[in-house]
Write a protein that holds these residues in place. Structure first.
Motif, PDB file in Angstrom:
ATOM      1  N   ILE A 231       0.896  -1.505  -0.294  1.00  0.00           N
ATOM      2  CA  ILE A 231       0.094  -0.295   0.346  1.00  0.00           C
ATOM      3  C   ILE A 231       0.608   1.657  -0.147  1.00  0.00           C
ATOM      4  CG2 ILE A 231      -1.986   1.464   1.523  1.00  0.00           C
ATOM      5  CD1 ILE A 231      -2.984  -1.201   2.275  1.00  0.00           C
ATOM      6  N   ILE A 232       0.857   2.231  -1.011  1.00  0.00           N
ATOM      7  CA  ILE A 232       1.359   3.269  -1.123  1.00  0.00           C
ATOM      8  C   ILE A 232      -0.023   4.871  -1.077  1.00  0.00           C
ATOM      9  CG2 ILE A 232       2.615   2.653  -1.932  1.00  0.00           C
ATOM     10  CD1 ILE A 232       1.915   4.305  -4.541  1.00  0.00           C
ATOM     11  N   GLY A 233      -1.263   4.165  -0.875  1.00  0.00           N
ATOM     12  CA  GLY A 233      -1.657   5.644  -0.291  1.00  0.00           C
ATOM     13  C   GLY A 233      -3.388   4.141  -0.945  1.00  0.00           C
ATOM     14  N   ASP A 234      -4.575   5.443  -0.368  1.00  0.00           N
ATOM     15  CA  ASP A 234      -5.327   4.906   0.193  1.00  0.00           C
ATOM     16  C   ASP A 234      -6.477   4.174  -1.433  1.00  0.00           C
ATOM     17  OD1 ASP A 234      -8.380   4.868   0.436  1.00  0.00           O
ATOM     18  OD2 ASP A 234      -8.770   6.438   0.380  1.00  0.00           O
ATOM     19  N   GLY A 235      -6.223   3.438  -1.164  1.00  0.00           N
ATOM     20  CA  GLY A 235      -6.966   2.335  -2.680  1.00  0.00           C
ATOM     21  C   GLY A 235      -5.702   2.557  -3.444  1.00  0.00           C
ATOM     22  N   ILE A 236      -4.877   2.372  -3.137  1.00  0.00           N
ATOM     23  CA  ILE A 236      -3.621   2.543  -4.229  1.00  0.00           C
ATOM     24  C   ILE A 236      -2.289   1.527  -4.168  1.00  0.00           C
ATOM     25  CG2 ILE A 236      -1.601   3.939  -5.230  1.00  0.00           C
ATOM     26  CD1 ILE A 236      -3.615   6.408  -5.204  1.00  0.00           C
ATOM     27  N   TYR A 237      -1.865   0.717  -4.398  1.00  0.00           N
ATOM     28  CA  TYR A 237      -1.049  -0.239  -3.916  1.00  0.00           C
ATOM     29  C   TYR A 237       0.393  -0.057  -5.309  1.00  0.00           C
ATOM     30  CZ  TYR A 237      -5.142  -1.257  -2.276  1.00  0.00           C
ATOM     31  OH  TYR A 237      -6.538  -1.342  -1.310  1.00  0.00           O
ATOM     32  N   VAL A 238       1.103  -0.784  -4.933  1.00  0.00           N
ATOM     33  CA  VAL A 238       2.607  -1.116  -6.184  1.00  0.00           C
ATOM     34  C   VAL A 238       3.221  -2.082  -6.280  1.00  0.00           C
ATOM     35  CG1 VAL A 238       4.153   0.033  -4.962  1.00  0.00           C
ATOM     36  CG2 VAL A 238       4.550  -0.126  -7.175  1.00  0.00           C
ATOM     37  N   SER A 239       3.255  -3.170  -6.448  1.00  0.00           N
ATOM     38  CA  SER A 239       3.507  -3.967  -6.602  1.00  0.00           C
ATOM     39  C   SER A 239       5.273  -4.690  -6.122  1.00  0.00           C
ATOM     40  CB  SER A 239       3.402  -4.438  -8.716  1.00  0.00           C
ATOM     41  OG  SER A 239       4.416  -4.719  -9.137  1.00  0.00           O
ATOM     42  N   LEU A 240       5.608  -5.546  -5.888  1.00  0.00           N
ATOM     43  CA  LEU A 240       6.942  -5.713  -5.807  1.00  0.00           C
ATOM     44  C   LEU A 240       7.199  -6.963  -6.694  1.00  0.00           C
ATOM     45  CD1 LEU A 240       6.596  -6.722  -1.945  1.00  0.00           C
ATOM     46  CD2 LEU A 240       7.571  -4.501  -3.308  1.00  0.00           C
ATOM     47  N   ALA A 241       7.347  -6.426  -7.701  1.00  0.00           N
ATOM     48  CA  ALA A 241       7.201  -7.572  -9.426  1.00  0.00           C
ATOM     49  C   ALA A 241       9.139  -7.318  -9.303  1.00  0.00           C
ATOM     50  CB  ALA A 241       6.786  -7.435 -10.003  1.00  0.00           C
ATOM     51  N   ARG A 242       9.887  -6.506  -8.872  1.00  0.00           N
ATOM     52  CA  ARG A 242      10.765  -5.831  -9.234  1.00  0.00           C
ATOM     53  C   ARG A 242      10.966  -4.790  -8.157  1.00  0.00           C
ATOM     54  NH1 ARG A 242      12.111  -1.683 -12.243  1.00  0.00           N
ATOM     55  NH2 ARG A 242      10.394  -0.684 -13.671  1.00  0.00           N
ATOM     56  N   THR A 243      12.214  -4.414  -8.232  1.00  0.00           N
ATOM     57  CA  THR A 243      12.933  -3.695  -6.356  1.00  0.00           C
ATOM     58  C   THR A 243      13.681  -2.589  -7.669  1.00  0.00           C
ATOM     59  OG1 THR A 243      14.311  -4.913  -5.959  1.00  0.00           O
ATOM     60  CG2 THR A 243      12.276  -4.943  -4.907  1.00  0.00           C
ATOM     61  N   GLU A 244      14.412  -3.096  -8.608  1.00  0.00           N
ATOM     62  CA  GLU A 244      14.996  -1.791  -9.058  1.00  0.00           C
ATOM     63  C   GLU A 244      14.576  -0.296 -10.065  1.00  0.00           C
ATOM     64  OE1 GLU A 244      16.489  -6.367 -10.604  1.00  0.00           O
ATOM     65  OE2 GLU A 244      14.567  -4.676  -9.835  1.00  0.00           O
ATOM     66  N   THR A 245      15.062   0.570  -9.708  1.00  0.00           N
ATOM     67  CA  THR A 245      14.802   1.133 -11.176  1.00  0.00           C
ATOM     68  C   THR A 245      15.344   1.358 -12.245  1.00  0.00           C
ATOM     69  OG1 THR A 245      16.699   2.102 -10.446  1.00  0.00           O
ATOM     70  CG2 THR A 245      15.562   2.992  -8.573  1.00  0.00           C
ATOM     71  N   PRO A 246      14.753   2.200 -12.803  1.00  0.00           N
ATOM     72  CA  PRO A 246      14.878   2.262 -14.435  1.00  0.00           C
ATOM     73  C   PRO A 246      16.112   1.957 -14.876  1.00  0.00           C
ATOM     74  CG  PRO A 246      12.698   3.443 -14.311  1.00  0.00           C
ATOM     75  CD  PRO A 246      13.474   2.735 -12.369  1.00  0.00           C
ATOM     76  N   THR A 247      17.027   2.806 -14.352  1.00  0.00           N
ATOM     77  CA  THR A 247      18.033   2.597 -14.529  1.00  0.00           C
ATOM     78  C   THR A 247      19.048   1.169 -14.817  1.00  0.00           C
ATOM     79  OG1 THR A 247      18.942   3.341 -12.810  1.00  0.00           O
ATOM     80  CG2 THR A 247      18.405   5.393 -14.239  1.00  0.00           C
ATOM     81  N   ALA A 248      18.627  -0.085 -13.734  1.00  0.00           N
ATOM     82  CA  ALA A 248      19.683  -1.121 -13.099  1.00  0.00           C
ATOM     83  C   ALA A 248      18.520  -2.148 -13.885  1.00  0.00           C
ATOM     84  CB  ALA A 248      19.039  -0.973 -11.438  1.00  0.00           C
ATOM     85  N   VAL A 249      17.257  -2.014 -14.312  1.00  0.00           N
ATOM     86  CA  VAL A 249      16.805  -2.638 -15.163  1.00  0.00           C
ATOM     87  C   VAL A 249      17.554  -3.845 -16.280  1.00  0.00           C
ATOM     88  CG1 VAL A 249      14.872  -3.399 -16.543  1.00  0.00           C
ATOM     89  CG2 VAL A 249      14.481  -1.487 -14.621  1.00  0.00           C
ATOM     90  N   SER A 250      17.756  -5.009 -16.844  1.00  0.00           N
ATOM     91  CA  SER A 250      18.064  -5.418 -17.764  1.00  0.00           C
ATOM     92  C   SER A 250      17.500  -5.366 -19.029  1.00  0.00           C
ATOM     93  CB  SER A 250      18.123  -6.721 -17.611  1.00  0.00           C
ATOM     94  OG  SER A 250      19.134  -7.339 -19.197  1.00  0.00           O
TER      95      SER A 250
END
Length: 310
Positions: free
Chosen positions: A12-31
């Protein structure tokens, strides 16, 4: 009252707002081995949609694009008639998440700008409720990023499922009756709907035209730069059905045709037998194929644009 649990794999990051934990890298670290997958998937649920309903979409998205971060925004009935200030306050966590994920331009010449890899973003909005949240987010982002240059446009695509439509008192009543399960709250909401309809009719007699929230919503959705990184070239897919009892297919088709005439990049996927926001359930293979197709178009056109400017 206990706070609703997030979908499996989300926080949960807000009221009825969620973010997945599919990956934790920022775009700069994405393969960069997968050049055609989105980095971020932004999902706006329909009014009253429960977590179990929305997981029917978040789970397939996780299978299709396992390295993408999903941001899920649920829509309660109160969001439709709350003030603009309240709407934007509720959506602030979405803005902050998009900033963290690199979807919005950092300060010029900052370390973030130097190291930044621009993410690819897929937006999926359901029904008028989801579109109301999407357009409210667009206004919030535009107020903070009013002059985003063309160079900041991201590879992106927009999917509009069962929307938009003005509807009438019957369809609006049906939508709120489904979304609001508490009988007392439902009675109050329906009373407000009838009062609002009566006021609209009085205004139409006085000023000679109709003033409707959903008409304003349709105008907002016609904007090429709906979100700061979008443009007229951003592919948009309308998914709708002839058997939708809440959103007339003719209205969706008219909106799509008007957008096409305005030189927006439009595609349509019309089902024959599915009900409101039930197209995926009726034919999941066709549904997800259409989603992948519009995303592939966004990637191809984005790569071609990059080659022209490279």
């Amino acid at each position: 009252m206990a706070r609703p649990k997030p979908p499996v794999g989300f926080v949960i990051i807000g009221d009825g707002i969620y973010v997945s934990l599919a990956r934790t890298e920022t775009p700069t670290a994405v393969s960069q081995t997968n050049e055609s997958a989105p980095h971020v998937i932004l999902i706006f649920g329909w009014m009253g949609a429960l977590t179990r309903h929305l997981q029917n979409y978040t789970r397939p998205y996780a299978e299709l694009y396992p390295n993408a971060t999903q941001i899920l925004v649920k829509c309660g009935p109160s969001f439709i008639w709350t003030t603009e200030r309240a709407k934007q306050k509720r959506l602030l966590p979405v803005l902050e998440a998009l900033e963290t994920l690199g979807c919005l331009p950092p300060p010029k010449d900052s370390i973030q700008e130097i190291n930044r890899v621009r993410p690819r973003v897929l937006i999926h909005a359901f029904s008028n409720g989801g579109c109301t949240q999407l357009t409210a987010l667009g206004r919030l982002l535009s107020s903070k990023y009013p002059s985003t240059p063309p160079s900041e446009r991201l590879v992106s695509a927009l999917i509009l499922d069962s929307c938009p439509a003005t509807g009438n008192v019957r369809t609006i009543k049906a939508a709120f009756s489904i979304a609001i399960r508490n009988p007392v709250a439902r009675y109050i909401a329906l009373a407000l709907i009838y009062i609002g309809h009566a006021i609209r009719l009085c205004l139409s007699m006085v000023v000679g035209n109709e003033i409707m929230v959903m008409e304003y919503l349709k105008l907002q959705l016609s904007r090429p730069r709906l979100l700061p990184w979008m443009s007229a070239e951003t592919p948009r897919l309308y998914i709708f059905s002839r058997k939708d009892d809440l959103v007339p297919w003719q209205e969706v088709q008219q909106h799509a045709e008007a957008a096409r005439k305005a030189s927006l990049n439009v595609r349509c996927e019309m089902f024959e037998e599915s009900g409101h926001v039930a197209h995926m359930r009726l034919d999941p293979k066709r549904y997800w194929a259409s989603v992948q197709d519009v995303w592939e178009v966004a990637c191809r056109e984005g790569q071609a644009k990059g080659a022209e400017t490279g």
